[in-house]
Design an enzyme around this catalytic site. Structure first.
Site, PDB file in Angstrom:
ATOM      1  N   SER A 200       0.848  -1.201   0.000  1.00 35.70           N
ATOM      2  CA  SER A 200       0.000   0.000   0.000  1.00 35.70           C
ATOM      3  C   SER A 200       0.879   1.245   0.000  1.00 35.70           C
ATOM      4  O   SER A 200       1.997   1.207   0.542  1.00 35.70           O
ATOM      5  CB  SER A 200      -0.881   0.010   1.250  1.00 35.70           C
ATOM      6  OG  SER A 200      -1.550   1.233   1.377  1.00 35.70           O
TER       7      SER A 200
ATOM      8  N   TYR B 263      -1.636   0.485  10.626  1.00 30.96           N
ATOM      9  CA  TYR B 263      -1.800  -0.215   9.345  1.00 30.96           C
ATOM     10  C   TYR B 263      -0.587   0.065   8.447  1.00 30.96           C
ATOM     11  O   TYR B 263      -0.026  -0.859   7.837  1.00 30.96           O
ATOM     12  CB  TYR B 263      -3.087   0.265   8.676  1.00 30.96           C
ATOM     13  CG  TYR B 263      -3.308  -0.225   7.264  1.00 30.96           C
ATOM     14  CD1 TYR B 263      -3.816  -1.494   7.013  1.00 30.96           C
ATOM     15  CD2 TYR B 263      -3.032   0.605   6.169  1.00 30.96           C
ATOM     16  CE1 TYR B 263      -4.027  -1.936   5.708  1.00 30.96           C
ATOM     17  CE2 TYR B 263      -3.246   0.174   4.871  1.00 30.96           C
ATOM     18  CZ  TYR B 263      -3.736  -1.097   4.638  1.00 30.96           C
ATOM     19  OH  TYR B 263      -3.947  -1.527   3.348  1.00 30.96           O
TER      20      TYR B 263
HETATM   21  N1  LIG Z   1      -8.871  -0.955  -0.235  1.00 29.18           N
HETATM   22  C1  LIG Z   1      -7.815  -0.164  -0.193  1.00 29.18           C
HETATM   23  O1  LIG Z   1      -7.928   1.094  -0.158  1.00 29.18           O
HETATM   24  C2  LIG Z   1      -6.425  -0.755  -0.230  1.00 29.18           C
HETATM   25  C3  LIG Z   1      -5.355   0.104  -0.524  1.00 29.18           C
HETATM   26  C4  LIG Z   1      -4.064  -0.413  -0.557  1.00 29.18           C
HETATM   27  C5  LIG Z   1      -3.861  -1.753  -0.270  1.00 29.18           C
HETATM   28  N2  LIG Z   1      -4.921  -2.560   0.034  1.00 29.18           N
HETATM   29  C6  LIG Z   1      -4.647  -3.944   0.363  1.00 29.18           C
HETATM   30  O2  LIG Z   1      -5.192  -4.776  -0.636  1.00 29.18           O
HETATM   31  C7  LIG Z   1      -5.500  -6.051  -0.065  1.00 29.18           C
HETATM   32  C8  LIG Z   1      -6.918  -6.412  -0.443  1.00 29.18           C
HETATM   33  O3  LIG Z   1      -7.802  -5.496   0.183  1.00 29.18           O
HETATM   34  P1  LIG Z   1      -9.262  -5.155  -0.367  1.00 29.18           P
HETATM   35  O4  LIG Z   1      -9.321  -3.714  -0.611  1.00 29.18           O
HETATM   36  O5  LIG Z   1      -9.608  -6.106  -1.439  1.00 29.18           O
HETATM   37  O6  LIG Z   1     -10.123  -5.397   0.944  1.00 29.18           O
HETATM   38  P2  LIG Z   1     -11.157  -6.536   1.335  1.00 29.18           P
HETATM   39  O7  LIG Z   1     -12.151  -6.755   0.250  1.00 29.18           O
HETATM   40  O8  LIG Z   1     -11.648  -6.140   2.695  1.00 29.18           O
HETATM   41  O9  LIG Z   1     -10.247  -7.818   1.424  1.00 29.18           O
HETATM   42  C9  LIG Z   1      -9.452  -8.129   2.515  1.00 29.18           C
HETATM   43  C10 LIG Z   1      -9.536  -9.625   2.668  1.00 29.18           C
HETATM   44  O10 LIG Z   1      -8.622 -10.072   3.663  1.00 29.18           O
HETATM   45  C11 LIG Z   1      -9.195 -11.203   4.244  1.00 29.18           C
HETATM   46  N3  LIG Z   1      -8.636 -11.475   5.549  1.00 29.18           N
HETATM   47  C12 LIG Z   1      -8.566 -10.646   6.613  1.00 29.18           C
HETATM   48  N4  LIG Z   1      -8.005 -11.271   7.640  1.00 29.18           N
HETATM   49  C13 LIG Z   1      -7.713 -12.534   7.213  1.00 29.18           C
HETATM   50  C14 LIG Z   1      -7.135 -13.659   7.808  1.00 29.18           C
HETATM   51  N5  LIG Z   1      -6.725 -13.648   9.094  1.00 29.18           N
HETATM   52  N6  LIG Z   1      -6.974 -14.784   7.083  1.00 29.18           N
HETATM   53  C15 LIG Z   1      -7.385 -14.831   5.793  1.00 29.18           C
HETATM   54  N7  LIG Z   1      -7.960 -13.800   5.168  1.00 29.18           N
HETATM   55  C16 LIG Z   1      -8.122 -12.661   5.878  1.00 29.18           C
HETATM   56  C17 LIG Z   1     -10.666 -10.879   4.374  1.00 29.18           C
HETATM   57  O11 LIG Z   1     -11.374 -12.074   4.435  1.00 29.18           O
HETATM   58  P3  LIG Z   1     -12.565 -12.351   5.468  1.00 29.18           P
HETATM   59  O12 LIG Z   1     -13.773 -12.424   4.604  1.00 29.18           O
HETATM   60  O13 LIG Z   1     -12.214 -13.658   6.098  1.00 29.18           O
HETATM   61  O14 LIG Z   1     -12.575 -11.223   6.457  1.00 29.18           O
HETATM   62  C18 LIG Z   1     -10.913 -10.095   3.093  1.00 29.18           C
HETATM   63  O15 LIG Z   1     -11.436 -10.917   2.087  1.00 29.18           O
HETATM   64  C19 LIG Z   1      -5.255  -5.928   1.440  1.00 29.18           C
HETATM   65  O16 LIG Z   1      -3.985  -6.429   1.754  1.00 29.18           O
HETATM   66  C20 LIG Z   1      -5.259  -4.424   1.656  1.00 29.18           C
HETATM   67  O17 LIG Z   1      -4.510  -4.053   2.791  1.00 29.18           O
HETATM   68  C21 LIG Z   1      -6.195  -2.099   0.040  1.00 29.18           C
END
Ligand SMILES: NC(=O)c1ccc[n+]([C@@H]2O[C@H](COP(=O)([O-])OP(=O)(O)OC[C@H]3O[C@@H](n4cnc5c(N)ncnc54)[C@H](OP(=O)(O)O)[C@@H]3O)[C@@H](O)[C@H]2O)c1
Length: 251
Positions: free
Chosen positions: A144, A157
């Protein structure tokens, strides 16, 4: 195995219910992938996202994976590799956490660090071993911009992503001589369920755009991609801002 145009057949998404992970799977299928494994901790939620991805010529399966339980990672990731090779592993799990709570509550701070950094450290180590053993493959890690210069407003974070980002770069260098490629993806604010209800930050993007940048980055064997790309010069400037000035930037 990837062809000369960077197309590949099989994809494993760790954090298989992640909006960015699912968008990446969808785009990978559109580009010719025929086998997708979605790994996560909620079997029903995994099945709900796997269903719409299925096609007669595309095998989409799910398996159990909990980032917070490193002792289970060898078996969980091993299950995804059982039977046939995986060309690309995407590390897409993560939690944003509650920054205000994490500043006072060590358990919340540790929860964020555990999933985003400790869990990824373990999962990446296990995945790298499988790619080494099969002799080919790529890894894409969702880092990120928050991990580049850690900001006061989300330093818990941000620090977890900084650790993940630096670990991934070291792993990329360790894997390079073995022909295995690792891409670090640094998105800014992405409209996903992680950010639902939050006020969008400047240069906000969506999961499909991150997926496109990720897959293009893999095809070009890039080391790092920023999404959107404008973050690269912006963060280069922020990186060099004196601390006293950086503290006054409202972010
Ligand atoms: N959205 C943003 O603005 C953004 C920006 C930069 C980077 N990112 C990164 O991109 C990645 C994907 O994020 P996203 O935006 O797609 O968010 P998201 O839809 O909330 O996805 C995050 C996923 O992580 C899973 N997760 C959380 N804890 C876990 C665990 N202990 N074991 C296995 N799975 C787990 C969640 O699954 P559950 O259904 O089990 O909770 C969820 O499906 C993340 O690493 C995030 O930090 C996001």
């Amino acid at each position: 195995v990837r062809d000369g145009l960077g197309r590949f057949e099989s994809l494993l998404v760790l954090g298989g219910t992640s909006d960015i992970g699912v968008a990446t799977a969808r785009e990978a299928i559109a580009r010719g992938a025929t086998r997708v494994v979605l790994a996560g901790r909620d079997a029903d939620a995994l099945e709900a996202v796997a269903g719409p991805l299925r096609r007669p010529d595309v095998d989409v399966s799910t398996c159990a994976f909990d980032a917070d339980d490193p002792a289970s990672h060898a078996d969980a990731v091993g299950a995804a590799f059982a039977g046939s090779d995986i060309d690309v592993v995407v590390v897409a799990f993560g939690v944003l956490g509650d920054q205000a709570k994490a500043e006072r509550d060590p358990l919340e701070a540790v929860r964020i660090a555990t999933t985003n950094y400790v869990g990824a450290t373990s999962a990446l180590t296990v995945a790298a071993e499988h790619l080494r053993a099969q002799g080919h493959g790529d890894i894409a890690v969702l880092s990120s911009v928050a991990g580049q210069r850690v900001r006061r407003s989300n330093y818990v974070y941000g620090a977890s992503k900084a650790g993940l980002d630096r670990f991934s770069q070291g792993l990329a260098d360790a894997l390079h001589p073995e022909g295995i490629h690792l891409l670090v993806v640094r998105p800014g604010f992405v409209h996903t369920k992680m950010t639902a209800g939050m006020r969008a930050a400047p240069l906000a993007t969506d999961a499909a755009s991150v997926a496109t940048a990720l897959l293009d980055g893999l095809a070009r064997r890039r080391d790092i991609v920023w999404v959107p790309a404008l973050f690269r010069p912006i963060m280069a400037i922020l990186d060099h801002l004196p601390r006293a000035l950086f503290r006054r930037v409202p972010m």
